[in-house]
Scaffold this motif. Structure first.
Motif, mmCIF file in Angstrom:
data_model
loop_
_atom_site.group_PDB
_atom_site.id
_atom_site.type_symbol
_atom_site.label_atom_id
_atom_site.label_comp_id
_atom_site.label_asym_id
_atom_site.label_seq_id
_atom_site.Cartn_x
_atom_site.Cartn_y
_atom_site.Cartn_z
ATOM 1 N N VAL A 143 0.864 -1.189 0.000
ATOM 2 C CA VAL A 143 0.000 0.000 0.000
ATOM 3 C C VAL A 143 0.894 1.232 0.000
ATOM 4 O O VAL A 143 1.710 1.418 0.891
ATOM 5 N N LYS A 144 0.734 2.070 -1.033
ATOM 6 C CA LYS A 144 1.545 3.285 -1.160
ATOM 7 C C LYS A 144 0.910 4.466 -0.444
ATOM 8 O O LYS A 144 1.602 5.252 0.187
ATOM 9 N N SER A 145 -0.404 4.630 -0.601
ATOM 10 C CA SER A 145 -1.080 5.754 0.031
ATOM 11 C C SER A 145 -2.549 5.425 0.263
ATOM 12 O O SER A 145 -3.114 4.563 -0.399
ATOM 13 N N VAL A 146 -3.131 6.148 1.214
ATOM 14 C CA VAL A 146 -4.544 5.980 1.563
ATOM 15 C C VAL A 146 -5.137 7.363 1.760
ATOM 16 O O VAL A 146 -4.586 8.182 2.484
ATOM 17 N N ASP A 147 -6.266 7.621 1.119
ATOM 18 C CA ASP A 147 -6.979 8.882 1.287
ATOM 19 C C ASP A 147 -8.420 8.546 1.657
ATOM 20 O O ASP A 147 -9.068 7.771 0.952
ATOM 21 N N VAL A 148 -8.899 9.111 2.752
ATOM 22 C CA VAL A 148 -10.242 8.809 3.237
ATOM 23 C C VAL A 148 -11.092 10.072 3.216
ATOM 24 O O VAL A 148 -10.691 11.103 3.730
ATOM 25 N N SER A 149 -12.287 9.966 2.614
ATOM 26 C CA SER A 149 -13.263 11.054 2.638
ATOM 27 C C SER A 149 -14.400 10.627 3.562
ATOM 28 O O SER A 149 -15.213 9.761 3.197
ATOM 29 N N LEU A 150 -14.434 11.210 4.740
ATOM 30 C CA LEU A 150 -15.462 10.889 5.727
ATOM 31 C C LEU A 150 -16.849 11.274 5.201
ATOM 32 O O LEU A 150 -17.804 10.514 5.349
ATOM 33 N N GLU A 151 -16.954 12.420 4.558
ATOM 34 C CA GLU A 151 -18.230 12.922 4.065
ATOM 35 C C GLU A 151 -18.806 12.020 2.973
ATOM 36 O O GLU A 151 -20.003 11.773 2.926
ATOM 37 N N GLU A 152 -17.943 11.537 2.062
ATOM 38 C CA GLU A 152 -18.405 10.722 0.938
ATOM 39 C C GLU A 152 -18.385 9.229 1.243
ATOM 40 O O GLU A 152 -18.823 8.427 0.419
ATOM 41 N N LYS A 153 -17.841 8.855 2.415
ATOM 42 C CA LYS A 153 -17.699 7.450 2.800
ATOM 43 C C LYS A 153 -16.851 6.684 1.790
ATOM 44 O O LYS A 153 -17.121 5.526 1.478
ATOM 45 N N LYS A 154 -15.832 7.358 1.271
ATOM 46 C CA LYS A 154 -14.954 6.763 0.255
ATOM 47 C C LYS A 154 -13.540 6.631 0.788
ATOM 48 O O LYS A 154 -13.053 7.487 1.526
ATOM 49 N N GLU A 167 -9.753 5.827 -0.905
ATOM 50 C CA GLU A 167 -8.949 5.627 -2.113
ATOM 51 C C GLU A 167 -7.603 5.052 -1.691
ATOM 52 O O GLU A 167 -6.905 5.641 -0.870
ATOM 53 N N VAL A 168 -7.270 3.899 -2.254
ATOM 54 C CA VAL A 168 -6.039 3.207 -1.898
ATOM 55 C C VAL A 168 -5.159 3.091 -3.137
ATOM 56 O O VAL A 168 -5.605 2.594 -4.167
ATOM 57 N N GLU A 169 -3.922 3.561 -3.027
ATOM 58 C CA GLU A 169 -2.930 3.407 -4.095
ATOM 59 C C GLU A 169 -2.066 2.215 -3.715
ATOM 60 O O GLU A 169 -1.443 2.214 -2.649
ATOM 61 N N ILE A 170 -2.083 1.207 -4.584
ATOM 62 C CA ILE A 170 -1.303 0.008 -4.283
ATOM 63 C C ILE A 170 -0.202 -0.195 -5.320
ATOM 64 O O ILE A 170 -0.360 0.149 -6.485
ATOM 65 N N GLY A 171 0.908 -0.722 -4.856
ATOM 66 C CA GLY A 171 2.035 -0.959 -5.736
ATOM 67 C C GLY A 171 2.355 -2.429 -5.877
ATOM 68 O O GLY A 171 3.185 -2.816 -6.676
ATOM 69 N N GLY A 172 1.692 -3.251 -5.122
ATOM 70 C CA GLY A 172 1.943 -4.677 -5.172
ATOM 71 C C GLY A 172 0.731 -5.421 -5.674
ATOM 72 O O GLY A 172 -0.180 -4.852 -6.249
ATOM 73 N N ASN A 173 0.738 -6.702 -5.424
ATOM 74 C CA ASN A 173 -0.363 -7.558 -5.856
ATOM 75 C C ASN A 173 -1.250 -7.869 -4.660
ATOM 76 O O ASN A 173 -1.223 -8.967 -4.124
ATOM 77 N N ILE A 174 -2.027 -6.887 -4.235
ATOM 78 C CA ILE A 174 -2.922 -7.049 -3.090
ATOM 79 C C ILE A 174 -4.332 -7.286 -3.613
ATOM 80 O O ILE A 174 -4.856 -6.486 -4.380
ATOM 81 N N GLY A 175 -4.926 -8.371 -3.179
ATOM 82 C CA GLY A 175 -6.281 -8.680 -3.608
ATOM 83 C C GLY A 175 -7.317 -7.850 -2.869
ATOM 84 O O GLY A 175 -7.066 -7.343 -1.767
ATOM 85 N N ASP A 176 -8.475 -7.738 -3.486
ATOM 86 C CA ASP A 176 -9.572 -6.983 -2.877
ATOM 87 C C ASP A 176 -9.958 -7.558 -1.514
ATOM 88 O O ASP A 176 -10.293 -6.813 -0.597
ATOM 89 N N ASN A 177 -9.904 -8.874 -1.384
ATOM 90 C CA ASN A 177 -10.295 -9.505 -0.120
ATOM 91 C C ASN A 177 -9.365 -9.110 1.019
ATOM 92 O O ASN A 177 -9.799 -8.972 2.159
ATOM 93 N N LYS A 178 -8.090 -8.922 0.710
ATOM 94 C CA LYS A 178 -7.128 -8.530 1.746
ATOM 95 C C LYS A 178 -7.407 -7.093 2.207
ATOM 96 O O LYS A 178 -7.364 -6.790 3.393
ATOM 97 N N ILE A 179 -7.694 -6.217 1.260
ATOM 98 C CA ILE A 179 -8.019 -4.821 1.576
ATOM 99 C C ILE A 179 -9.313 -4.768 2.390
ATOM 100 O O ILE A 179 -9.392 -4.118 3.427
ATOM 101 N N LYS A 180 -10.318 -5.480 1.902
ATOM 102 C CA LYS A 180 -11.612 -5.527 2.598
ATOM 103 C C LYS A 180 -11.448 -6.087 4.009
ATOM 104 O O LYS A 180 -11.999 -5.548 4.969
ATOM 105 N N GLY A 181 -10.671 -7.144 4.141
ATOM 106 C CA GLY A 181 -10.458 -7.769 5.437
ATOM 107 C C GLY A 181 -9.808 -6.836 6.446
ATOM 108 O O GLY A 181 -10.186 -6.812 7.622
#
Length: 69
Positions: free
Chosen positions: A29-40, A42-56
């Motif tokens: 994981v290179k960077s993480v940006d969180v928008s509290l208002e939009e409930k979003k 944004e994750v910048e990844i540089g490796g092979n990270i699956g969605d399940n790992k991020i979700k988990g």
């Protein structure tokens, strides 16, 4: 590569930091940006990270991932 997640359950800046710290603890994981208002998250990844790992990592911190784009 960027992933955009919709996350429910975040209500304050403590929640933002909890999500950021959970994701920054993942290798590739290179960077993480969180928008509290939009409930979003944004994750910048540089490796092979699956969605399940991020979700988990977010769900382990106590929040619900509704959607991943």
């Amino acid at each position: 590569m960027k992933k955009i997640l919709t996350v429910e359950g975040m209500s304050c800046h403590h929640c933002v930091m909890a999500v950021k710290n959970a994701l920054k603890g993942l290798e590739g994981v290179k960077s993480v940006d969180v928008s509290l208002e939009e409930k979003k998250v944004e994750v910048e990844i540089g490796g092979n990270i699956g969605d399940n790992k991020i979700k988990g990592a977010i769900e382990e911190a106590g929040y619900t991932v509704v959607e991943i784009k």
